[in-house]
Design an enzyme around this catalytic site. Structure first.
Site, PDB file in Angstrom:
ATOM      1  N   TRP A 106       0.837  -1.208   0.000  1.00 34.02           N
ATOM      2  CA  TRP A 106       0.000   0.000   0.000  1.00 34.02           C
ATOM      3  C   TRP A 106       0.867   1.251   0.000  1.00 34.02           C
ATOM      4  O   TRP A 106       1.058   1.898   1.039  1.00 34.02           O
ATOM      5  CB  TRP A 106      -0.913   0.009   1.241  1.00 34.02           C
ATOM      6  CG  TRP A 106      -1.925  -1.102   1.279  1.00 34.02           C
ATOM      7  CD1 TRP A 106      -2.221  -1.995   0.285  1.00 34.02           C
ATOM      8  CD2 TRP A 106      -2.788  -1.424   2.374  1.00 34.02           C
ATOM      9  NE1 TRP A 106      -3.205  -2.859   0.695  1.00 34.02           N
ATOM     10  CE2 TRP A 106      -3.583  -2.523   1.974  1.00 34.02           C
ATOM     11  CE3 TRP A 106      -2.966  -0.880   3.647  1.00 34.02           C
ATOM     12  CZ2 TRP A 106      -4.535  -3.102   2.806  1.00 34.02           C
ATOM     13  CZ3 TRP A 106      -3.912  -1.450   4.480  1.00 34.02           C
ATOM     14  CH2 TRP A 106      -4.696  -2.551   4.056  1.00 34.02           C
ATOM     15  N   ASN A 144       0.269  -0.948  -9.844  1.00 29.88           N
ATOM     16  CA  ASN A 144      -1.137  -0.921 -10.243  1.00 29.88           C
ATOM     17  C   ASN A 144      -1.937   0.052  -9.387  1.00 29.88           C
ATOM     18  O   ASN A 144      -2.856   0.695  -9.864  1.00 29.88           O
ATOM     19  CB  ASN A 144      -1.740  -2.321 -10.112  1.00 29.88           C
ATOM     20  CG  ASN A 144      -3.224  -2.343 -10.454  1.00 29.88           C
ATOM     21  OD1 ASN A 144      -3.593  -2.036 -11.585  1.00 29.88           O
ATOM     22  ND2 ASN A 144      -4.078  -2.662  -9.481  1.00 29.88           N
ATOM     23  N   HIS A 145      -1.585   0.139  -8.125  1.00 33.81           N
ATOM     24  CA  HIS A 145      -2.397   0.932  -7.206  1.00 33.81           C
ATOM     25  C   HIS A 145      -1.554   1.495  -6.075  1.00 33.81           C
ATOM     26  O   HIS A 145      -0.394   1.110  -5.897  1.00 33.81           O
ATOM     27  CB  HIS A 145      -3.523   0.059  -6.623  1.00 33.81           C
ATOM     28  CG  HIS A 145      -3.041  -1.238  -6.047  1.00 33.81           C
ATOM     29  ND1 HIS A 145      -3.168  -2.445  -6.698  1.00 33.81           N
ATOM     30  CD2 HIS A 145      -2.385  -1.516  -4.897  1.00 33.81           C
ATOM     31  CE1 HIS A 145      -2.639  -3.407  -5.961  1.00 33.81           C
ATOM     32  NE2 HIS A 145      -2.154  -2.869  -4.860  1.00 33.81           N
ATOM     33  N   GLU A 225      -8.532  -3.775 -16.020  1.00 32.88           N
ATOM     34  CA  GLU A 225      -7.509  -2.727 -15.909  1.00 32.88           C
ATOM     35  C   GLU A 225      -8.008  -1.469 -15.197  1.00 32.88           C
ATOM     36  O   GLU A 225      -7.236  -0.768 -14.556  1.00 32.88           O
ATOM     37  CB  GLU A 225      -6.982  -2.375 -17.309  1.00 32.88           C
ATOM     38  CG  GLU A 225      -6.107  -3.498 -17.870  1.00 32.88           C
ATOM     39  CD  GLU A 225      -5.937  -3.435 -19.380  1.00 32.88           C
ATOM     40  OE1 GLU A 225      -6.377  -2.454 -20.002  1.00 32.88           O
ATOM     41  OE2 GLU A 225      -5.365  -4.403 -19.936  1.00 32.88           O
ATOM     42  N   ASP A 234      -6.717   2.902  -7.711  1.00 31.63           N
ATOM     43  CA  ASP A 234      -6.239   2.282  -8.952  1.00 31.63           C
ATOM     44  C   ASP A 234      -5.631   3.328  -9.896  1.00 31.63           C
ATOM     45  O   ASP A 234      -6.346   4.181 -10.439  1.00 31.63           O
ATOM     46  CB  ASP A 234      -7.412   1.574  -9.641  1.00 31.63           C
ATOM     47  CG  ASP A 234      -6.931   0.588 -10.686  1.00 31.63           C
ATOM     48  OD1 ASP A 234      -6.439  -0.484 -10.296  1.00 31.63           O
ATOM     49  OD2 ASP A 234      -7.024   0.903 -11.892  1.00 31.63           O
ATOM     50  N   ARG A 263       9.978  -7.882  -8.888  1.00 27.49           N
ATOM     51  CA  ARG A 263       8.778  -8.713  -8.965  1.00 27.49           C
ATOM     52  C   ARG A 263       7.625  -7.717  -9.000  1.00 27.49           C
ATOM     53  O   ARG A 263       7.508  -6.872  -8.118  1.00 27.49           O
ATOM     54  CB  ARG A 263       8.696  -9.638  -7.747  1.00 27.49           C
ATOM     55  CG  ARG A 263       7.442 -10.529  -7.721  1.00 27.49           C
ATOM     56  CD  ARG A 263       6.338  -9.894  -6.906  1.00 27.49           C
ATOM     57  NE  ARG A 263       5.162 -10.755  -6.770  1.00 27.49           N
ATOM     58  CZ  ARG A 263       4.025 -10.371  -6.200  1.00 27.49           C
ATOM     59  NH1 ARG A 263       3.915  -9.166  -5.692  1.00 27.49           N
ATOM     60  NH2 ARG A 263       3.008 -11.187  -6.113  1.00 27.49           N
ATOM     61  N   ASP A 265       3.908  -6.754  -8.700  1.00 26.90           N
ATOM     62  CA  ASP A 265       2.627  -7.146  -8.125  1.00 26.90           C
ATOM     63  C   ASP A 265       1.470  -6.819  -9.074  1.00 26.90           C
ATOM     64  O   ASP A 265       1.555  -5.885  -9.869  1.00 26.90           O
ATOM     65  CB  ASP A 265       2.469  -6.353  -6.813  1.00 26.90           C
ATOM     66  CG  ASP A 265       1.227  -6.737  -6.049  1.00 26.90           C
ATOM     67  OD1 ASP A 265       1.175  -7.870  -5.555  1.00 26.90           O
ATOM     68  OD2 ASP A 265       0.303  -5.908  -5.960  1.00 26.90           O
ATOM     69  N   GLU A 289       3.211 -10.842 -11.645  1.00 31.16           N
ATOM     70  CA  GLU A 289       2.163 -11.639 -11.003  1.00 31.16           C
ATOM     71  C   GLU A 289       0.875 -11.514 -11.819  1.00 31.16           C
ATOM     72  O   GLU A 289       0.240 -10.458 -11.816  1.00 31.16           O
ATOM     73  CB  GLU A 289       1.914 -11.130  -9.575  1.00 31.16           C
ATOM     74  CG  GLU A 289       0.820 -11.906  -8.858  1.00 31.16           C
ATOM     75  CD  GLU A 289       0.192 -11.161  -7.677  1.00 31.16           C
ATOM     76  OE1 GLU A 289      -0.188 -11.814  -6.704  1.00 31.16           O
ATOM     77  OE2 GLU A 289       0.067  -9.918  -7.737  1.00 31.16           O
ATOM     78  N   ASP A 365      -0.006 -15.163  -0.499  1.00 28.14           N
ATOM     79  CA  ASP A 365      -1.437 -14.941  -0.709  1.00 28.14           C
ATOM     80  C   ASP A 365      -2.230 -16.241  -0.657  1.00 28.14           C
ATOM     81  O   ASP A 365      -3.456 -16.221  -0.724  1.00 28.14           O
ATOM     82  CB  ASP A 365      -1.681 -14.278  -2.076  1.00 28.14           C
ATOM     83  CG  ASP A 365      -1.131 -12.860  -2.117  1.00 28.14           C
ATOM     84  OD1 ASP A 365      -1.174 -12.177  -1.083  1.00 28.14           O
ATOM     85  OD2 ASP A 365      -0.660 -12.455  -3.197  1.00 28.14           O
TER      86      ASP A 365
END
Ligand code: NAG
Ligand code: NAG
Ligand code: NAG
Ligand code: NAG
Ligand code: NAG
Length: 612
Positions: A106, A144-145, A225, A234, A263, A265, A289, A365
């Site tokens: 986060w 991504n976020h 997306e 997002d 890596r 995410d 991922e 996860d």
């Protein structure tokens, strides 16, 4: 033509520089959740990360310095790379479920390091300490976020330019006509993996996995997306301000900390057009991922990122939240015939490079493999053997080697709570379990038989020679690997046509014979192989896996390997060393190889060495 279009046009004309992936081939990766792996110093509170004491979602105190203290432990298990969870500055507010940002996914400010984990200097030191040991440093990142967002105050606390109250830096999929960004943020709790709001009510309608086109009729990549991942802001990758912020960040981060690989995410939720630019800006190997069963969907991402985590394979036996295991071959319910069809499908599909896929049995996860398999050590041995011997990069999730961590429901237990000598001074060593030595042996075999980094069989494909209900056997390099579904008890002898064997192994049948280099240790007897003119028949040790090699193939190194594995730390191991020395190559050869090792070894000459 504006200046910007001109610059973009110029950028397209410049051929992208080739990214060197050779440092990664054959690497064996140990994956760490920073907050849960190791602390700077010991303290008296071992209990953290447990469901039942309410700390599962709290910060537990693991740090980058803590990892540095344990690098030798990781290296001794035979790993030559680490992957650590994200370390950038995290949001200090919670999500709708009182969850904290201890896991690192986060972000609040991409260009800063979270003080819980350490300082910028700590990261530089970690990078240098890895290099000193011949290990690569892979950093997990999220593009991504950002963290959870519920109101404009939280937005304003993000790093510029992501703090704009207009919200144009975020996707607002499903926003109703006339609705403000502020109101969009207040929409009902986003409970789905991907927030796919009903455009009319704003309520969550679907929860789908990426690449599952039959999940609902309107499934589209646009929804994947642009929909939010839970309540996490997002990022709008079509907005050039956002894109350039991320591209600039990743290039800078790589250089500032001399990072060997990333890596990425939630890569499946990022537009592929951006992924290509991001990979290029990073300038080093990036493994993505994309959680999906869909192989054609999965491979399409490797045309944008250099590496992919091999989810289509791992999902066969990995219980992800809300997902069934589809073919658990490690518990006698699944079937290797069916599994082999999937392997075959993957091998025939259009991945750009199989040797850059990352293979794993579980991760942070999923439910831990050991827990979901009732802590069955034989199932664990078989699954690990498969993952470490197939083409690609094996990845071990921290704690798999210790039942104190891996046999439990909560998949992110702190590693230090397993230490029997807890609180007795600093630094306490992590316990070296039986599985620690088993994994060390797998890594050792990879190196000795050229499947590890720099080895001559790194690019050798896997050739399946047997896929029955209970047994899966494949040739790779000069080895024959046999794994079982573990639950089948003692297996009957299994025979394989000699013409299907690697030629070195077949020749071994006519000279010194062949033997199990994985079993045959002090704790179990290993498989017994008998050569006939046309076939070789193998009696496995119960349902334990086996790795067969010609007896005269790399014998002196095997002697060394056994010594390195079981020499000092594992007292009973001395007996097996002597037994192996006498039985197979003679004590003299073993001593000679020891002497040669001590005299000539250096850290650049990895082929022969296990734990240098
Ligand atoms: C979050 O914590 C607060 C205060 O302890 C509690 O009242 C609330 O029920 C918790 N919410 C959830 C979703 O657990
Ligand atoms: C892109 O995002 C920035 C905020 O980071 C915003 O100021 C700008 O208006 C956005 N651009 C477009 C075209 O929406
Ligand atoms: C795809 O989605 C459908 C509908 O939710 C579900 O029944 C099916 O199991 C999913 N397929 C896979 C492979 O996850
Ligand atoms: C798998 O993904 C491809 C796109 O890559 C799509 O065309 C196909 O329908 C998907 N298959 C399933 C079963 O969802
Ligand atoms: C496979 O990928 C290559 C690019 O790496 C592409 O040129 C080719 O068209 C693809 N083939 C298929 C059948 O998708």
């Amino acid at each position: 033509m504006s200046l910007k279009t001109l610059l973009l046009a110029a950028a397209v004309l410049v051929a992208p520089a080739e990214i060197d992936v050779t440092p990664w081939y054959g690497r064996s990766i140990y994956f760490i959740v920073v907050d849960r792996f190791a602390k700077d110093f010991s303290d008296t509170d071992p209990q953290c990360g447990l469901v039942d004491d309410g700390t599962a979602k709290s910060w537990c105190g693991g740090t980058i310095k803590g990892i540095i203290r344990k690098l030798d432990y990781i290296k001794e298990m035979g790993f030559d790379a680490i992957w650590i969870t994200p370390i950038v500055k995290q949001t200090d507010w919670t999500d709708n479920y009182n969850g904290t940002a201890y896991h690192g996914y986060w972000a609040q400010d991409f260009n800063d390091i979270d003080p819980h984990f350490g300082t910028k200097d700590d990261v530089k030191r970690l990078s240098a300490e890895c290099k000193k040991r011949g290990m690569l440093y892979m950093q997990d990142i999220v593009a991504n976020h950002v963290g959870p967002l519920h109101d404009l105050t939280q937005v304003s606390r993000l790093a510029a330019p992501l703090n704009d109250p207009s919200g144009r830096q975020f996707n607002t999929y499903g926003i109703q006509p006339g609705m403000s960004f502020e109101d969009y943020l207040k929409m009902p709790p986003r409970e789905a993996y991907v927030n796919i709001p009903d455009p009319y009510t704003g309520k969550i309608k679907y929860s789908c996995w990426t690449g599952n086109y039959s999940c609902f009729p309107e499934y589209s990549e646009e929804i994947i997306e642009k929909g939010w991942f839970g309540d996490l802001g997002d990022l709008n990758h079509w907005n050039e301000t956002v894109a350039e912020y991320l591209l600039d960040w990743i290039a800078r981060m790589q250089k500032d900390y001399d990072i060997d690989g990333f890596r990425l995410d939630t890569a499946g939720y990022i537009p592929q057009s951006f992924l290509s630019r991001f990979q290029q800006a990073a300038g080093v190997y990036m493994i993505g991922e994309v959680v999906t069963y869909n192989i054609s969907y999965h491979q399409s991402y490797q045309h944008h990122l250099l590496g992919m985590l091999n989810f289509p394979i791992a999902l066969q036996w990995t219980p992800f939240p809300e997902n069934e295991m589809s073919n658990d071959v490690w518990n006698s319910v699944g079937s290797f015939n069916k599994f082999n069809e999937l392997m075959d499908l993957q091998l025939k599909s259009n991945y750009t490079d199989f040797d850059l896929l990352g293979n794993f049995i579980d991760n942070h996860d999923t439910t831990r493999f050991a827990y979901s398999h009732k802590n069955d050590q034989i199932a664990l041995e078989n699954a690990l053997t498969f993952v470490f011997m197939m083409p690609g990069l094996p990845i071990l999730y921290y704690g798999t080697e210790n039942p104190g961590v891996s046999a439990h429901l909560e998949e992110r237990r702190s590693m230090w709570m397993t230490m029997p000598q807890f609180g007795r001074g600093d630094p306490e060593p992590f316990e070296k379990t039986r599985l620690f030595y088993f994994i060390q042996r797998l890594n050792g075999i990879r190196k000795l038989w050229g499947l590890g980094h720099g080895g001559d069989a790194v690019h050798h494909p896997l050739k399946v020679v047997l896929a029955s209900k209970h047994i899966y056997a494949f040739a790779r390099g000069n080895l024959l690997v046999m794994v079982t579904d573990g639950g089948s008890g003692t297996t009957a002898p299994t025979c394989i046509d000699r013409q299907d064997l690697p030629s070195r192994l077949d020749a071994g049948c006519d000279s010194e014979g062949i033997h199990d280099v994985l079993g045959g240790t002090n704790y179990r007897k290993g498989a017994v192989a008998e050569c006939f003119p046309l076939r070789v028949c193998v009696q496995l040790d119960g349902s334990h896996p086996a790795i067969l090699a010609a007896r005269d193939d790399r014998p002196s190194q095997v002697g060394f390997m056994v010594a390195a594995l079981f020499g000092d730390e594992f007292p009973e191991g001395r007996n097996s060393l002597i037994a192996l020395g006498v039985g197979s190559f003679g004590v003299a050869a073993t001593i000679l190889s020891f002497w040669a090792h001590n005299k000539y070894s250096n850290s650049d000459h990895e082929g022969f060495l296990l734990t240098h």
